[in-house]
Design a protein around this motif. Structure first.
Motif, PDB file in Angstrom:
ATOM      1  N   LEU A   1       6.552 -19.521  15.918  1.00 35.05           N
ATOM      2  CA  LEU A   1       7.981 -19.688  16.166  1.00 35.05           C
ATOM      3  C   LEU A   1       8.227 -20.614  17.354  1.00 35.05           C
ATOM      4  O   LEU A   1       9.077 -21.509  17.294  1.00 35.05           O
ATOM      5  N   GLN A   2       7.491 -20.409  18.434  1.00 34.42           N
ATOM      6  CA  GLN A   2       7.699 -21.218  19.638  1.00 34.42           C
ATOM      7  C   GLN A   2       7.446 -22.697  19.357  1.00 34.42           C
ATOM      8  O   GLN A   2       8.217 -23.555  19.772  1.00 34.42           O
ATOM      9  N   SER A   3       6.374 -22.999  18.629  1.00 37.21           N
ATOM     10  CA  SER A   3       6.060 -24.396  18.317  1.00 37.21           C
ATOM     11  C   SER A   3       7.075 -24.978  17.338  1.00 37.21           C
ATOM     12  O   SER A   3       7.485 -26.132  17.463  1.00 37.21           O
ATOM     13  N   TRP A   4       7.487 -24.174  16.365  1.00 36.67           N
ATOM     14  CA  TRP A   4       8.440 -24.647  15.367  1.00 36.67           C
ATOM     15  C   TRP A   4       9.779 -25.001  16.005  1.00 36.67           C
ATOM     16  O   TRP A   4      10.337 -26.076  15.753  1.00 36.67           O
ATOM     17  N   LEU A   5      10.305 -24.122  16.843  1.00 36.77           N
ATOM     18  CA  LEU A   5      11.617 -24.357  17.434  1.00 36.77           C
ATOM     19  C   LEU A   5      11.595 -25.498  18.449  1.00 36.77           C
ATOM     20  O   LEU A   5      12.628 -26.101  18.726  1.00 36.77           O
ATOM     21  N   ALA A   6      10.421 -25.809  18.996  1.00 33.78           N
ATOM     22  CA  ALA A   6      10.324 -26.910  19.958  1.00 33.78           C
ATOM     23  C   ALA A   6      10.196 -28.266  19.280  1.00 33.78           C
ATOM     24  O   ALA A   6      10.314 -29.304  19.939  1.00 33.78           O
ATOM     25  N   LEU A   7       9.966 -28.273  17.969  1.00 38.02           N
ATOM     26  CA  LEU A   7       9.875 -29.547  17.253  1.00 38.02           C
ATOM     27  C   LEU A   7      11.249 -30.203  17.162  1.00 38.02           C
ATOM     28  O   LEU A   7      12.256 -29.520  16.963  1.00 38.02           O
ATOM     29  N   PRO A   8      11.317 -31.529  17.269  1.00 38.43           N
ATOM     30  CA  PRO A   8      12.587 -32.219  17.014  1.00 38.43           C
ATOM     31  C   PRO A   8      13.066 -31.948  15.585  1.00 38.43           C
ATOM     32  O   PRO A   8      12.260 -31.722  14.675  1.00 38.43           O
ATOM     33  N   GLY A   9      14.367 -31.977  15.394  1.00 41.25           N
ATOM     34  CA  GLY A   9      14.935 -31.677  14.079  1.00 41.25           C
ATOM     35  C   GLY A   9      14.397 -32.558  12.979  1.00 41.25           C
ATOM     36  O   GLY A   9      14.185 -32.108  11.845  1.00 41.25           O
TER      37      GLY A   9
END
Length: 677
Positions: free
Chosen positions: A242-250
């Motif tokens: 989750l942490q890595s996913w949400l930190a990715l640019p849209g």
């Protein structure tokens, strides 16, 4: 299936065989991998130029008629032009298998099915059909179209909503393995996809009678991304992913989601798969009608022959375009004449790439009335914390969150403090945190923690003597919190296993209570700050691991089959080669009538060709049938003179019928053995 997925399933001996292919040697010596070669257009153009004529013909047929659909040998033969023999089809396919351009799978009953990787198909469409227009050339014709509006927060935003709900309230499962009806209804209520937009994709999924389609899609994506995992009693949120996913640019989230959606919902049949790839060549912001896409396919011979242009356009709209409008990647519009047109609002397959720099993070606005206005450039990592301490009131281009006593209490229960809440709001508020809002937040939080319920575990002894014996056990003190009367002790809940082992060693047998709760109390995860670059690095490894444990069923069973561990070498194509007289393959000469007949029969049996001298010209004949004719016999098939055709093969003549004595010399042709003539 993509190249990376197929490569991950390759047996070691198959990979080693492909790496020995001479054509790949220069690039492999430079350190490139097979996966990189198979999706590199420049490399594949070089490989194509070194393919034999039959291999090119087969590759053209696979790309044109099968696209990403699994196919068998019979379907391939039917897709090839009549002048190509079945033996040439087998030899051409074997050449593609040896180079890893096509992959073979063994069905449970021993037969084979074949597959062109989906990203390989996209690349080969560019190589084999370079005339396909880059932008359909229609944009200027529809410049006066009016858009019908956006579609909310898009696919990434809707997925975010489900993940936030999982953190806030958990996703408990019933004994049947589904979410509870009330929770399903609550989750479905928060999904803003336009009703019916996904229905045309024709997806089949587990618990189809329980989950609405839109919710099933979002749960499936979360499971495949590894953001949720299936537990015994609930769907569990994985904090690391989750942490890595949400930190990715849209844009990079869109790239991943688009790839997953392609794997789940790519329309069946080559024409629409060509259409999907052609759509990706339309520049962003350019209006186009679905009919124009089908027209381009027809002009290039890629529309097939089973459906009309109108039927194909309707299927393209329902199965592919409508879902993409729901996800926010395409916008629907109307021309003044009433024609329905579409344009890309984003090109999700591009992502942004590893070199994409981190952009300055957007900020929200905290209003004195406790409303929080969130522009689209605010990252999902920031929105994640907002969803913990406030409630989403509306989601659109600018989203609205509301602070309330209840939302603040929820944040406190999930481990936040009043100071942390205010600090977070100050750090990300464009114009600071209004004084009245901060004061009220502190007041709302002040009573929290003065009294609290604590889950305790009670050890009950049979009598006072037993209680005294337990208290005197060496090491028991670290487990016993305090006495609760003459026979009872309050025990540290997180230490039950250790204490139970100590008691058992001392001769006591205390069973652990049902649901003893050694699991930590669920908490809304507090994410650590991470740069987009760090997130890309972590997410790359998570994405490579992947997961196929979603709810949506694959349209094809090929993923369940075992990949064939070897590729056919030339002798494997002719298992009874030793029974054929060597002279038939070596000598180009006249033969006795009975031998001629045997050679024709053998060619029909092997589905191969004959080289004939007919009226002073060498002709390749692919015989289809023999028949008795007025005391003699004749052969019917496709006759071809040497020359170059459209796919680099021979020039095709019409079907011909020859009487037994109409040709002079002859020779049996076996592709790969003696196919030069």
């Amino acid at each position: 299936m993509k190249v990376a997925e197929l490569a991950a399933r390759m047996p070691r001996e198959l990979r080693a065989r492909m790496e020995r292919e001479t054509v790949y040697a220069p690039w492999l010596r430079r350190g490139m991998t097979l996966e990189e070669l198979w999706t590199d257009k420049v490399v594949m153009e070089t490989v194509y130029n070194r393919l034999g004529a039959a291999e090119r013909e087969v590759l053209h047929a696979v790309v044109r008629r099968a696209a990403c659909e699994p196919f068998d040998a019979g379907a391939l033969e039917r897709a090839l032009p009549g002048h190509l023999s079945g033996a040439e089809a087998r030899a051409g396919l074997a050449g593609l298998l040896r180079r890893g351009l096509v992959f073979a799978f063994r069905k449970t009953w021993g037969e084979h099915t074949y597959l062109l990787p989906s990203d390989g198909f996209a690349m080969w469409q560019d190589v084999l059909f370079p005339g396909l227009p880059e932008g359909l050339g229609q944009g200027a014709l529809f410049a006066d179209a009016d858009g019908l509006g956006g579609s909310g927060v898009g696919l990434g935003g809707e997925l975010f909503g489900v993940l936030a709900a999982a953190a806030q309230q958990g996703l408990k499962l019933t004994k049947h393995g589904t979410l509870h009806k009330k929770q399903i209804a609550k989750l479905a209520e928060g999904i803003r996809f336009e009703p019916g937009r996904l229905a045309g994709a024709g997806l089949k999924y587990a618990y189809g009678d329980t989950y609405p389609l839109e919710l099933a899609v979002l749960l499936d994506l979360a499971l495949r991304l590894g953001l949720l995992v299936q537990g015994d009693e609930e769907l569990i949120l994985r904090t690391e992913g989750l942490q890595s996913w949400l930190a990715l640019p849209g844009a990079e989230q869109d790239r991943v989601l688009y790839g997953l959606w392609q794997g789940l919902a790519l329309p069946g049949g080559a024409p629409l798969q060509h259409a999907v790839r052609l759509l990706e060549k339309v520049p962003e912001g350019v209006w186009f009608p679905a009919e124009a896409v089908i027209s381009v396919l027809q002009d290039n011979g890629l529309a097939g022959g089973g459906e009309s242009a109108a039927e194909l356009a309707e299927r393209l709209r329902g199965q592919w375009v409508a879902p993409l409008t729901a996800f926010g990647w395409l916008e629907e519009g109307r021309t003044p004449a009433g024609l329905t047109v579409y344009r890309w609002t984003a090109q999700p397959w591009e992502g942004g790439g590893e070199a994409m720099p981190d952009t300055e993070e957007g900020q929200f606005m905290v209003q004195p009335d406790f409303d929080i206005l969130v522009p689209p450039d605010v990252s999902q990592a920031v929105r994640w914390e907002l969803a913990c301490l406030s409630d989403l009131a509306s989601a659109d281009h600018v989203s609205l969150y509301k602070l309330s006593r209840q939302s603040v209490r929820r944040a406190l229960e999930h481990g936040r403090t009043a100071d942390e809440i205010c600090s977070f709001l100050r750090a990300h508020a464009m114009y600071g945190l209004p004084e009245n809002v901060e004061h009220t937040l502190q007041q709302w939080a002040k009573p929290f923690g003065r009294t609290r319920f604590v889950q305790a575990v009670l050890l009950r002894c049979a009598d006072k003597e037993t209680a005294e014996a337990v208290a005197k056990l060496p090491g028991a003190g670290r487990y016993l919190v305090e006495s609760a009367g003459a026979k009872d002790f309050i025990v540290e809940a997180g230490e039950l296993k250790g204490f139970s082992a100590l008691l058992e060693k001392a001769g006591f047998m205390a069973g652990l209570p049902q649901g003893s709760g050694e699991e930590e109390q669920r908490r809304y995860p507090k994410l650590e700050p991470a740069s987009a670059q760090d997130a890309r690095s972590v997410w790359a490894s998570l994405e490579a691991a992947g997961s196929d444990k979603g709810l949506i069923y694959s349209r094809h069973s090929v993923a369940c089959f075992q990949m064939e561990g070897s590729v056919p070498e030339t002798p494997d194509l002719y298992p009874r080669l030793g029974e054929i007289p060597a002279g038939w393959l070596r000598d180009y000469r006249t033969y006795h009538s009975s031998t001629r007949r045997e050679m024709v029969e053998k060619a029909i049996e092997l589905k191969t060709a004959l080289q004939l001298r007919l009226k002073g010209t060498d002709v390749k004949l692919v015989p289809r049938k023999m028949q008795e004719t007025r005391g003699t016999w004749s052969v019917t098939g496709y006759g071809t003179e040497p020359g170059e055709g459209a796919a680099g093969g021979s020039r095709v003549s019409e079907e011909i019928r020859l009487l037994e004595g109409e040709w002079q010399e002859m020779k049996l042709i076996l592709p790969g053995i003696n196919d030069k003539f």
